[in-house]
Scaffold this active site. Structure first.
Site, PDB file in Angstrom:
ATOM      1  N   GLU A  55       0.399  31.254  22.400  1.00 23.67           N
ATOM      2  CA  GLU A  55       0.489  32.733  22.997  1.00 23.67           C
ATOM      3  C   GLU A  55       1.079  33.596  21.885  1.00 23.67           C
ATOM      4  OE1 GLU A  55       1.101  30.424  26.857  1.00 23.67           O
ATOM      5  OE2 GLU A  55       1.906  30.197  24.813  1.00 23.67           O
ATOM      6  N   CYS A  86       6.855  34.094  24.999  1.00 22.92           N
ATOM      7  CA  CYS A  86       5.293  34.718  24.759  1.00 22.92           C
ATOM      8  C   CYS A  86       5.024  35.884  25.709  1.00 22.92           C
ATOM      9  CB  CYS A  86       4.517  33.461  25.255  1.00 22.92           C
ATOM     10  SG  CYS A  86       4.811  32.009  24.096  1.00 22.92           S
TER      11      CYS A  86
END
Length: 156
Positions: A55, A86
């Site tokens: 991510e 993330c």
């Protein structure tokens, strides 16, 4: 346009490829406002160690490529709920929505106390709720959990 489940299955394919290349089994992609897959990444642990999350890799590339006004109409899709790092990267990049398949709590059950993935008990929902701009979150999706878990079994 594809459904969230369709995009999640693409993220699961990326996660499988990540694992096959010697990295952790996570995958993420950025979906544009018209449903196009704009960017994707697996985990890059073998190169970046603990900060090479799929991510964060996608968020970083998105920030370099697109303007914030565009990114607020985009969706980051990821096989597993974004950790706080993330989620923060998605937030600061300006991505408007996040879709994930498996919860961080379920991941912690799979990884145990493996030093390569010491999960934090902090949901992305909490991270985004602490922000000053909204981020829409859709997940988890129990109907795809078995597909996601498959790549983690025997890995940790």
């Amino acid at each position: 346009m594809r459904s969230d489940i369709d995009y999640l299955r693409l993220a699961v394919e990326i996660a499988a490829t990540s694992r096959a290349s010697g990295n952790h089994p996570f995958g993420a992609l950025l979906v544009g406002p018209n449903g196009d897959v704009l960017l994707s990444s697996g985990n890059t642990y073998s190169k970046d160690r603990g900060v090479g999350h799929a991510e964060t890799n996608v968020a970083r590339a998105a920030a370099r490529t697109y303007e914030p006004e565009f990114l607020e109409k985009c969706t980051l899709v990821t096989s597993v709920e974004p950790c706080c790092m993330c989620a923060g990267a998605c937030y600061w990049t300006g991505i408007g929505a996040v879709v994930y398949g498996l919860t961080e709590k379920r991941l912690a059950e799979l990884t145990g106390d493996n030093p390569e993935n010491l999960t934090l008990d902090l949901s992305c929902h909490q991270v985004f709720a602490a922000g000053q701009r909204p981020v829409t979150v859709r997940g988890p999706f129990p109907e795809i959990e078995d597909e996601i878990v498959k790549d983690h079994l025997g890995f940790w």
